[in-house]
Structure formats: C-alpha cells, structure tokens
Design a protein around this motif. Structure first.
Motif, PDB file in Angstrom:
ATOM      1  N   VAL A  92       0.835  -1.201   0.000  1.00 51.83           N
ATOM      2  CA  VAL A  92       0.000   0.000   0.000  1.00 51.83           C
ATOM      3  C   VAL A  92       0.870   1.252   0.000  1.00 51.83           C
ATOM      4  CG1 VAL A  92      -1.648   1.347   1.350  1.00 51.83           C
ATOM      5  CG2 VAL A  92      -1.976  -1.110   1.083  1.00 51.83           C
ATOM      6  N   GLU A  93       1.927   1.243   0.800  1.00 53.41           N
ATOM      7  CA  GLU A  93       2.821   2.404   0.834  1.00 53.41           C
ATOM      8  C   GLU A  93       3.382   2.711  -0.546  1.00 53.41           C
ATOM      9  OE1 GLU A  93       5.364   3.274   4.331  1.00 53.41           O
ATOM     10  OE2 GLU A  93       5.039   1.153   4.786  1.00 53.41           O
ATOM     11  N   LYS A  94       3.821   1.688  -1.246  1.00 51.93           N
ATOM     12  CA  LYS A  94       4.417   1.920  -2.566  1.00 51.93           C
ATOM     13  C   LYS A  94       3.355   2.383  -3.572  1.00 51.93           C
ATOM     14  CE  LYS A  94       7.312   1.933  -0.584  1.00 51.93           C
ATOM     15  NZ  LYS A  94       8.214   3.098  -0.370  1.00 51.93           N
ATOM     16  N   MET A  95       2.130   1.875  -3.457  1.00 53.39           N
ATOM     17  CA  MET A  95       1.063   2.351  -4.339  1.00 53.39           C
ATOM     18  C   MET A  95       0.831   3.845  -4.135  1.00 53.39           C
ATOM     19  SD  MET A  95      -2.988   1.260  -4.391  1.00 53.39           S
ATOM     20  CE  MET A  95      -3.301   1.968  -2.753  1.00 53.39           C
ATOM     21  N   LEU A  96       0.851   4.265  -2.870  1.00 54.51           N
ATOM     22  CA  LEU A  96       0.602   5.675  -2.574  1.00 54.51           C
ATOM     23  C   LEU A  96       1.797   6.549  -2.949  1.00 54.51           C
ATOM     24  CD1 LEU A  96      -1.128   5.258   0.914  1.00 54.51           C
ATOM     25  CD2 LEU A  96      -2.222   5.575  -1.315  1.00 54.51           C
ATOM     26  N   GLU A  97       2.992   6.102  -2.591  1.00 52.92           N
ATOM     27  CA  GLU A  97       4.186   6.922  -2.793  1.00 52.92           C
ATOM     28  C   GLU A  97       4.653   6.964  -4.244  1.00 52.92           C
ATOM     29  OE1 GLU A  97       6.209   6.340   1.633  1.00 52.92           O
ATOM     30  OE2 GLU A  97       7.007   5.231  -0.083  1.00 52.92           O
ATOM     31  N   ASP A  98       4.490   5.885  -4.958  1.00 54.64           N
ATOM     32  CA  ASP A  98       5.031   5.799  -6.316  1.00 54.64           C
ATOM     33  C   ASP A  98       3.965   5.914  -7.394  1.00 54.64           C
ATOM     34  OD1 ASP A  98       7.541   5.471  -5.224  1.00 54.64           O
ATOM     35  OD2 ASP A  98       7.419   3.288  -5.215  1.00 54.64           O
ATOM     36  N   HIS A  99       2.698   6.048  -6.993  1.00 52.21           N
ATOM     37  CA  HIS A  99       1.631   6.146  -7.994  1.00 52.21           C
ATOM     38  C   HIS A  99       0.684   7.306  -7.678  1.00 52.21           C
ATOM     39  CE1 HIS A  99      -2.037   4.852 -10.257  1.00 52.21           C
ATOM     40  NE2 HIS A  99      -1.115   4.576 -11.156  1.00 52.21           N
ATOM     41  N   LEU A 100      -0.041   7.203  -6.553  1.00 50.20           N
ATOM     42  CA  LEU A 100      -0.970   8.285  -6.229  1.00 50.20           C
ATOM     43  C   LEU A 100      -0.244   9.617  -6.059  1.00 50.20           C
ATOM     44  CD1 LEU A 100      -3.842   9.223  -5.591  1.00 50.20           C
ATOM     45  CD2 LEU A 100      -3.445   8.571  -3.207  1.00 50.20           C
ATOM     46  N   TYR A 101       0.948   9.583  -5.511  1.00 49.41           N
ATOM     47  CA  TYR A 101       1.709  10.829  -5.314  1.00 49.41           C
ATOM     48  C   TYR A 101       1.802  11.637  -6.602  1.00 49.41           C
ATOM     49  CZ  TYR A 101       5.715  13.928  -4.810  1.00 49.41           C
ATOM     50  OH  TYR A 101       6.539  15.019  -4.824  1.00 49.41           O
ATOM     51  N   TRP A 102       2.097  10.971  -7.705  1.00 50.01           N
ATOM     52  CA  TRP A 102       2.305  11.693  -8.953  1.00 50.01           C
ATOM     53  C   TRP A 102       0.996  12.255  -9.501  1.00 50.01           C
ATOM     54  CZ3 TRP A 102       6.905  13.344  -9.971  1.00 50.01           C
ATOM     55  CH2 TRP A 102       8.000  12.660  -9.422  1.00 50.01           C
ATOM     56  N   ALA A 103      -0.122  11.592  -9.217  1.00 53.00           N
ATOM     57  CA  ALA A 103      -1.414  12.161  -9.605  1.00 53.00           C
ATOM     58  C   ALA A 103      -1.699  13.413  -8.782  1.00 53.00           C
ATOM     59  CB  ALA A 103      -2.519  11.121  -9.403  1.00 53.00           C
ATOM     60  N   ILE A 104      -1.296  13.406  -7.503  1.00 53.65           N
ATOM     61  CA  ILE A 104      -1.451  14.592  -6.659  1.00 53.65           C
ATOM     62  C   ILE A 104      -0.565  15.723  -7.173  1.00 53.65           C
ATOM     63  CG2 ILE A 104      -1.057  15.516  -4.347  1.00 53.65           C
ATOM     64  CD1 ILE A 104      -1.803  12.736  -3.247  1.00 53.65           C
ATOM     65  N   VAL A 105       0.679  15.398  -7.511  1.00 47.87           N
ATOM     66  CA  VAL A 105       1.594  16.409  -8.056  1.00 47.87           C
ATOM     67  C   VAL A 105       1.004  17.034  -9.315  1.00 47.87           C
ATOM     68  CG1 VAL A 105       3.830  16.732  -9.187  1.00 47.87           C
ATOM     69  CG2 VAL A 105       3.686  15.427  -7.063  1.00 47.87           C
ATOM     70  N   HIS A 106       0.475  16.202 -10.199  1.00 44.59           N
ATOM     71  CA  HIS A 106      -0.125  16.716 -11.435  1.00 44.59           C
ATOM     72  C   HIS A 106      -1.286  17.654 -11.110  1.00 44.59           C
ATOM     73  CE1 HIS A 106      -2.629  16.688 -15.096  1.00 44.59           C
ATOM     74  NE2 HIS A 106      -1.483  16.520 -15.740  1.00 44.59           N
ATOM     75  N   ALA A 107      -2.130  17.255 -10.178  1.00 49.22           N
ATOM     76  CA  ALA A 107      -3.292  18.078  -9.835  1.00 49.22           C
ATOM     77  C   ALA A 107      -2.877  19.412  -9.239  1.00 49.22           C
ATOM     78  CB  ALA A 107      -4.194  17.313  -8.862  1.00 49.22           C
ATOM     79  N   ARG A 108      -1.812  19.433  -8.448  1.00 52.77           N
ATOM     80  CA  ARG A 108      -1.405  20.664  -7.768  1.00 52.77           C
ATOM     81  C   ARG A 108      -0.559  21.575  -8.653  1.00 52.77           C
ATOM     82  NH1 ARG A 108       0.500  19.119  -1.572  1.00 52.77           N
ATOM     83  NH2 ARG A 108      -1.466  18.186  -0.858  1.00 52.77           N
ATOM     84  N   TRP A 109       0.308  21.003  -9.451  1.00 52.67           N
ATOM     85  CA  TRP A 109       1.309  21.798 -10.148  1.00 52.67           C
ATOM     86  C   TRP A 109       0.997  22.055 -11.617  1.00 52.67           C
ATOM     87  CZ3 TRP A 109       5.737  24.164  -8.286  1.00 52.67           C
ATOM     88  CH2 TRP A 109       6.035  23.929  -6.935  1.00 52.67           C
ATOM     89  N   VAL A 110       0.269  21.179 -12.272  1.00 51.41           N
ATOM     90  CA  VAL A 110       0.011  21.345 -13.703  1.00 51.41           C
ATOM     91  C   VAL A 110      -1.283  22.102 -13.943  1.00 51.41           C
ATOM     92  CG1 VAL A 110      -0.356  20.125 -15.888  1.00 51.41           C
ATOM     93  CG2 VAL A 110       1.370  19.294 -14.268  1.00 51.41           C
TER      94      VAL A 110
END
Length: 238
Positions: A92-110
């Motif tokens: 679960v940690e890797k799903m959040l850190e290596d996958h969901l994290y980047w969707a959050i980054v996209h939502a915040r920064w792009v």
C-alpha cells in the motif's frame, strides 16, 4: 534531540509534502522527543525533504527515517502483525508513494487554478519581477519529472482515472478496520494518513479529493489518525 527538517505547515496540513507528514507521524508514533526545523532545505543531503538529524547521524528519505528509528531506537512500528500483514502495508505504501503521489503532483502543479491556490504561495519570497520566470522554470521541471516517471505521459483524464483507482483500492483495503492492517496502528498508517490528508485538502479542486470524500471510511480514518498523532491540526481546511 532528534530534528526533522520540514517545509512547515501549509494549506491547513502539518506539511504540504505527504512524505514529510509521514515522517512526522512516524516520530509521533515512536514516542521519541523531537523538534522540527523548516529552514534546512538548502542543506538537504539528497536535495529533498524530509531528512532527520539524530545526534551525529543524518538520514534522508522518509522510509530510511523509519528504518533508522527501528534500528537505532528499537521502535517496533508493526508490533503484533504477521509478515503477510506487513507485506500488505508495504504494498500500500508503494502504491501511494510511487503512484498516487504523482497524480497529486499533477493536480497541484500542472492545473493552473490549483497551482494558483497552492504551490504559487511557495514563491512569495521571490522578488516580484522575476517570480513568473522562476515559477515557470520550476513547473517545467515538475512536468519533466512527471514525464520521466511515466504518469505524466498520459492525458489528464487518464492520470485522474489512475489516481482514482488507487484511492478505491485504499478504501477497499482499509474496509471497516480502524487502521490499515487491523485494530492497532502500524508503520504503514503513517504513509496512508499522510496521503489521505493530502488528497482531502480542500485548497485543491480535484476529482481525487471528490473520490476520497465519497469514501466515509477514509474520511473517518483521516480524522482518527489526525486526532491521535496530529491533534494540533483541525480538519484540513482552505
């Protein structure tokens, strides 16, 4: 005394970075006395936060911070759980850190509107005449990182759909348990809480937040973890 180097509270959260929040919760779980310092980014050993200073030892990366606390201080974050359970936690940690994290980054920064609501505030100290240029340079770097990861090669609807799948999976794994693996918190809960809180932050208008808000078990989980480990913060607010 242990010092954790952070960005500092933003957006009604203990920190804008879920990785920093993870480390803060791990330290709270450990029961060890610690302090935070939001002025150490320039000295970050790997150019990122968080990092921890424990006497003469400096540890960078939230997972390595956990390993250090376990080895140097004998903290058993997963006490009472069998290997199959802790393996689920790691997954679960890797799903959040290596996958969901980047969707959050996209939502915040792009997304331009979300960038203006959130990350744009990070540049207030930059002189106004050059601020737009610096913002553009950093956003270009973020887009490059997203592309290198792979998630950024997709269009926005696909990125959001992939993020939503991770949120649904997290909700299914948590189910009706109070904590990720069962009746007591584990090390993986530090990560799960950080990402649930980051996603629920109402500063940002995203389908990810809408999906998280639609899962009552995840909303209740965020409140439960916050009350236990970050009581000085209320519910995430704009």
């Amino acid at each position: 005394m242990i010092t954790l180097y952070t960005f500092g509270p933003q957006f009604g959260l203990p920190d804008p970075s879920p990785f920093v929040m993870k480390a803060q919760v791990l330290l709270a779980m450990s029961g060890l006395p610690f302090t935070t310092d939001s002025g150490g980014f320039r000295q970050a050993p790997k150019g990122k936060l968080p990092y921890l200073r424990d006497g003469a030892t400096v540890v960078a990366d939230s997972t390595l911070i956990r390993w250090h606390l376990e080895k140097a201080h004998g903290i058993a974050f997963d006490a009472g759980y069998a290997p199959a359970k802790t393996a689920t936690g790691w997954t679960v940690e890797k799903m959040l850190e290596d996958h969901l994290y980047w969707a959050i980054v996209h939502a915040r920064w792009v997304d331009n509107a979300n960038f203006a609501r959130g990350p744009a505030n990070f540049f207030k100290a930059v002189p106004a005449p050059v601020r737009p240029l610096i913002q553009a340079l950093i956003r270009r770097k973020v887009r490059s990182n997203l592309h290198a990861h792979g998630l950024g090669r997709h269009d926005r609807p696909t990125i959001e759909a992939l993020g939503l799948r991770s949120i649904a999976a997290l909700g299914d794994i948590l189910g009706d348990k109070p904590y990720l693996l069962g009746p007591t918190p584990s090390g993986a809960d530090a990560t799960a809480y950080a990402f649930v809180a980051a996603t629920l932050c109402p500063v940002f208008e995203t389908p990810l937040r809408t999906a998280m808000e639609a899962q009552p078990n995840l909303v209740a989980y965020e409140a439960r973890m916050r009350e236990r480990y970050c009581p000085e913060f209320g519910a995430p607010s704009a």
